[in-house]
Design a protein around this motif. Structure first.
Motif, mmCIF file in Angstrom:
data_model
loop_
_atom_site.group_PDB
_atom_site.id
_atom_site.type_symbol
_atom_site.label_atom_id
_atom_site.label_comp_id
_atom_site.label_asym_id
_atom_site.label_seq_id
_atom_site.Cartn_x
_atom_site.Cartn_y
_atom_site.Cartn_z
ATOM 1 N N ARG A 54 -3.578 6.304 -14.179
ATOM 2 C CA ARG A 54 -4.452 7.263 -13.500
ATOM 3 C C ARG A 54 -5.042 6.754 -12.188
ATOM 4 O O ARG A 54 -5.361 7.543 -11.311
ATOM 5 N N THR A 55 -5.208 5.453 -12.044
ATOM 6 C CA THR A 55 -5.803 4.902 -10.817
ATOM 7 C C THR A 55 -4.787 3.973 -10.159
ATOM 8 O O THR A 55 -4.277 3.066 -10.811
ATOM 9 N N PHE A 56 -4.538 4.188 -8.861
ATOM 10 C CA PHE A 56 -3.399 3.546 -8.215
ATOM 11 C C PHE A 56 -3.793 2.887 -6.894
ATOM 12 O O PHE A 56 -4.715 3.339 -6.202
ATOM 13 N N ARG A 57 -3.048 1.827 -6.536
ATOM 14 C CA ARG A 57 -3.094 1.246 -5.195
ATOM 15 C C ARG A 57 -1.671 0.831 -4.812
ATOM 16 O O ARG A 57 -0.912 0.327 -5.653
ATOM 17 N N PHE A 58 -1.331 1.040 -3.531
ATOM 18 C CA PHE A 58 0.006 0.728 -3.036
ATOM 19 C C PHE A 58 -0.109 -0.120 -1.773
ATOM 20 O O PHE A 58 -1.071 0.020 -0.991
ATOM 21 N N HIS A 59 0.877 -0.966 -1.544
ATOM 22 C CA HIS A 59 0.821 -1.932 -0.454
ATOM 23 C C HIS A 59 1.962 -1.719 0.529
ATOM 24 O O HIS A 59 3.102 -1.454 0.142
ATOM 25 N N LEU A 60 1.641 -1.836 1.823
ATOM 26 C CA LEU A 60 2.634 -1.792 2.895
ATOM 27 C C LEU A 60 2.641 -3.146 3.593
ATOM 28 O O LEU A 60 1.603 -3.611 4.067
ATOM 29 N N SER A 61 3.816 -3.788 3.656
ATOM 30 C CA SER A 61 3.902 -5.143 4.201
ATOM 31 C C SER A 61 4.086 -5.154 5.711
ATOM 32 O O SER A 61 4.660 -4.232 6.303
ATOM 33 N N ASN A 110 -6.970 8.203 7.040
ATOM 34 C CA ASN A 110 -5.639 8.694 6.658
ATOM 35 C C ASN A 110 -4.516 7.934 7.343
ATOM 36 O O ASN A 110 -3.349 8.077 6.971
ATOM 37 N N THR A 111 -4.855 7.153 8.357
ATOM 38 C CA THR A 111 -3.854 6.408 9.112
ATOM 39 C C THR A 111 -4.170 4.914 9.056
ATOM 40 O O THR A 111 -5.309 4.513 8.768
ATOM 41 N N VAL A 112 -3.154 4.102 9.357
ATOM 42 C CA VAL A 112 -3.373 2.661 9.415
ATOM 43 C C VAL A 112 -2.295 2.040 10.299
ATOM 44 O O VAL A 112 -1.182 2.572 10.410
ATOM 45 N N THR A 113 -2.629 0.949 10.945
ATOM 46 C CA THR A 113 -1.667 0.172 11.719
ATOM 47 C C THR A 113 -1.287 -1.068 10.921
ATOM 48 O O THR A 113 -2.168 -1.847 10.512
ATOM 49 N N VAL A 114 0.001 -1.253 10.687
ATOM 50 C CA VAL A 114 0.489 -2.428 9.961
ATOM 51 C C VAL A 114 1.052 -3.397 11.005
ATOM 52 O O VAL A 114 2.099 -3.149 11.604
ATOM 53 N N ALA A 115 0.321 -4.470 11.227
ATOM 54 C CA ALA A 115 0.676 -5.400 12.298
ATOM 55 C C ALA A 115 1.755 -6.372 11.845
ATOM 56 O O ALA A 115 1.820 -6.781 10.676
ATOM 57 N N ASP A 116 2.594 -6.765 12.792
ATOM 58 C CA ASP A 116 3.652 -7.742 12.560
ATOM 59 C C ASP A 116 3.060 -9.095 12.149
ATOM 60 O O ASP A 116 2.005 -9.503 12.642
ATOM 61 N N TYR A 202 11.365 1.861 5.517
ATOM 62 C CA TYR A 202 10.042 1.346 5.188
ATOM 63 C C TYR A 202 9.401 2.134 4.056
ATOM 64 O O TYR A 202 9.647 3.329 3.881
ATOM 65 N N GLY A 203 8.563 1.451 3.293
ATOM 66 C CA GLY A 203 7.820 2.076 2.211
ATOM 67 C C GLY A 203 7.022 1.026 1.469
ATOM 68 O O GLY A 203 7.095 -0.171 1.778
ATOM 69 N N PRO A 204 6.230 1.429 0.466
ATOM 70 C CA PRO A 204 5.365 0.487 -0.247
ATOM 71 C C PRO A 204 6.172 -0.467 -1.112
ATOM 72 O O PRO A 204 7.169 -0.086 -1.712
ATOM 73 N N ASP A 205 5.714 -1.717 -1.191
ATOM 74 C CA ASP A 205 6.395 -2.700 -2.023
ATOM 75 C C ASP A 205 5.582 -2.991 -3.297
ATOM 76 O O ASP A 205 5.924 -2.517 -4.369
#
Length: 608
Positions: A54-61, A110-116, A202-205
């Motif tokens: 029911r409660t979730f978190r996802f990560h973008l590398s 709602n947005t985020v920057t995923v830095a190198d 790209y997508g969550p790992d």
């Protein structure tokens, strides 16, 4: 030491645990954003455990790992190591359960920057109505860069499971697909389906969830190319997205049930580099992401047990290098990072070579091939592939006559040069297990006093030597030839089927489909060796499956060979990837053999 539960019991509803099938660590070939498709949306489908979530978190590398010789170094970046490259801009991310979209946020945005060259970004915790056991969850990631900039590779889209990749020149156009979620992928992004060349998007790992976890084991898996499905790609995935024997075995519902897991390795042979290094050899970012989970998890691990398959594909000149330096150095780091953790190891598959060196002489149109090591297993009427002769007329697929324990003959067009020169090999593609040659450091039988060798590693893992593990789940009987210790099954020892309709007409007109009696033996991407019936040893054609519909198999390529009803269709157990050609990475027929051959009762060893 963190306290981890035993199997069964009430579990811990306030603990984030790994839960999702299908998830994968970023690795592979980096992508470049193209004009008209520099805005991208990927839709990935993951499946849930046998309890409610029911409660979730996802990560973008903000990084990806190398594959092959330098695996698992996390040095696939959008810039140069030490100098950040471009960032990936995430325009939105949603999860969809049933027909309901829920927007995910990053620090309230709602947005985020995923830095190198950063660990990446986590979504905020999101709680939704209970997701039923064994449900499907869609994860929609909208992102962009400027045209010509780079994007990290993660997923080959599994179209047959409803996954999609769409591209556009703006975010608004992509949002329109939320009202047509099954629309076809954008053609220019949707290429090479079911092949290694298929782009990875790209997508969550890392993915974690809270819910009614029932205390069953949850595994963090350290894997190399064999555990990370090196020879199985998108179109071969099962209904829950699993590729490879380890994921399939863990996710079977037998025994104590499906074991949630997160595998953090990737194709290659790098146990000595896992969880260590810095700068141009860094392999610690994934470790640090796990630390981030632990930090927002009240210092509790998101897993209960380590599943260690790593180290099997390493090759080394001495046992000390093979076991102590490569294999056990990783184990030492695991025990230091996760004090008191239970490590359950999976001993190795073997490596065999399916070629032998030959010398060739000829008289008129008859070639005599001499194999000093013996013709073991070869039989008259069999097709053998000759390669490496400088005089190319000697080379090709030839039907042989065995004339002695070290010789066979075949016909050719004739040459003025005898003996043939070059480094010449005779390859029978693994038809007979007797013909296989043990690869370097893979000699059978196992010898615990031997100074080198994979089979000593097998013995030491099973004996839990030097605290290399706390339990071991043996893979040996699940994959080995029934007639030859330490060797792969010959093709003749595996299931086969036959053609029920003739393929081809005149040897000129091409076709790309055949009809067989039982296509259930096969999966897309599998290599087929097709032989003249009824003996099934004279090879007519070698093909790779593109797709299967009922008992109709469509090739990735085409053929003009006339093949009558009764022609024998045999699956290849492995694809040879080294020179000389070797068996090491299992094809689907062997992936199923291994996943089905390890007893589900062995899962109890994962219980803490």
């Amino acid at each position: 030491m963190n306290t981890v539960p035993t199997g069964g019991g009430s579990g811990d509803p306030d603990r984030y645990m790994f839960f999702a099938t299908r998830n994968r660590m970023p690795s592979g070939a980096i992508l470049t954003a193209a004009s008209g498709t520099n805005y991208v949306c990927t839709k990935i489908v993951v499946n849930t455990p046998q309890y409610k979530t029911r409660t979730f978190r996802f990560h973008l590398s903000g990084f990806a790992s190398t594959e092959g010789g330098n695996s698992p170094q996390e040095t696939v970046v959008t810039g140069t190591i030490g100098t950040p490259g471009n960032s990936v801009l995430v325009d939105a991310m949603y999860m969809r359960v049933g027909s309901t979209f829920t927007q995910l946020q990053f620090g309230g945005s709602n947005t985020v920057t995923v830095a190198d060259q950063t660990n990446g970004q986590w979504t905020d915790a999101i709680t939704i109505p209970d997701v039923d056991p064994e449900s499907a969850i869609e994860l929609w990631t909208f992102y962009h860069t400027a045209v010509g900039e780079k994007i990290w590779p993660v997923y080959r889209i599994q179209k047959h499971r409803g996954e999609r990749v769409w591209g556009a020149s703006d975010f608004a156009t992509l949002q329109g697909f939320m009202s047509t979620p099954d629309a076809d992928s954008t053609a220019s992004l949707d290429t090479s389906y079911g092949q290694q060349a298929q782009p990875q998007y790209y997508g969550p790992d890392f993915m974690v969830a809270k819910g009614d976890w029932d205390g069953r084991p949850v595994a963090l898996g350290f894997v190399d190319s064999i555990g990370e499905a090196r020879q199985e790609y998108s179109s071969a995935a099962d209904a829950r997205g699993n590729l490879g024997w380890l994921r399939r075995w863990l996710d079977k519902s037998g025994g104590i049930g499906r074991i949630p897991h997160c595998l953090i390795g990737m194709p290659g042979a790098g146990s000595v580099r896992e969880y260590t290094g810095s700068g141009s050899s860094i392999a610690t970012r994934r470790r640090d992401v796990v630390r981030e989970i632990i930090a927002f998890n009240d210092n509790k691990w998101p897993f209960t047990v380590i599943a260690n398959q790593m180290g099997q594909n390493d090759t080394a000149s001495t046992y000390a290098q093979f076991f102590t330096t490569n294999y056990r150095s990783l184990v030492t780091r695991i025990r230091a990072e996760y004090a008191g953790v239970k490590i359950v190891a999976f001993p190795p598959l073997g490596r065999t070579t399916i070629t032998r060196s030959v010398t060739l002489t000829s008289v008129s149109t008859v070639v005599t091939a001499t194999i000093a090591s013996g013709t073991n297993g070869l039989v008259t009427g069999q097709t053998v592939t000759i390669s490496g002769a400088t005089q190319t007329e000697y080379n090709g697929n030839v039907v042989i006559t065995v004339t002695g324990p070290t010789t066979f003959t075949y016909n050719f067009a004739g040459s003025a040069t005898t003996p043939a020169t070059g480094t010449i090999l005779a390859n029978e593609l693994g038809l007979h297990s007797e013909y296989q040659v043990y690869g370097a450091n893979n000699t059978w039988p196992a010898d615990g006093t031997d100074a080198s060798g994979k089979w000593r590693l097998h013995d030491d893992i099973m004996a839990q030597t030097s605290a290399c593990c706390d339990a071991a789940i043996d893979t040996y009987s699940a994959w080995v030839s029934p007639t030859r210790g330490g060797g792969w099954p010959g093709i003749l020892e595996l299931p086969s089927t036959t053609l029920t309709a003739q393929a081809g007409t005149d040897g000129v007109a091409t076709y790309n489909q055949i009809v067989v009696a039982d296509a259930s033996l096969f999966r897309p991407e599998q290599t087929l060796h097709i032989y003249s019936g009824p003996a099934g040893i004279a090879r007519l054609s070698t093909q790779v499956i593109g797709s299967i519909a009922g008992n109709v198999i469509t090739y990735q390529g085409s053929s003009a060979v006339v093949m009558p009803v009764g022609t024998v269709v045999r699956p290849a157990p492995s694809v040879g990837e080294l020179s000389p050609v070797s068996f090491i990475h299992p094809q689907p027929i062997m992936i199923d053999r291994i996943a089905n051959g390890i007893a589900q009762s062995e899962k109890t060893k994962l219980i803490v």
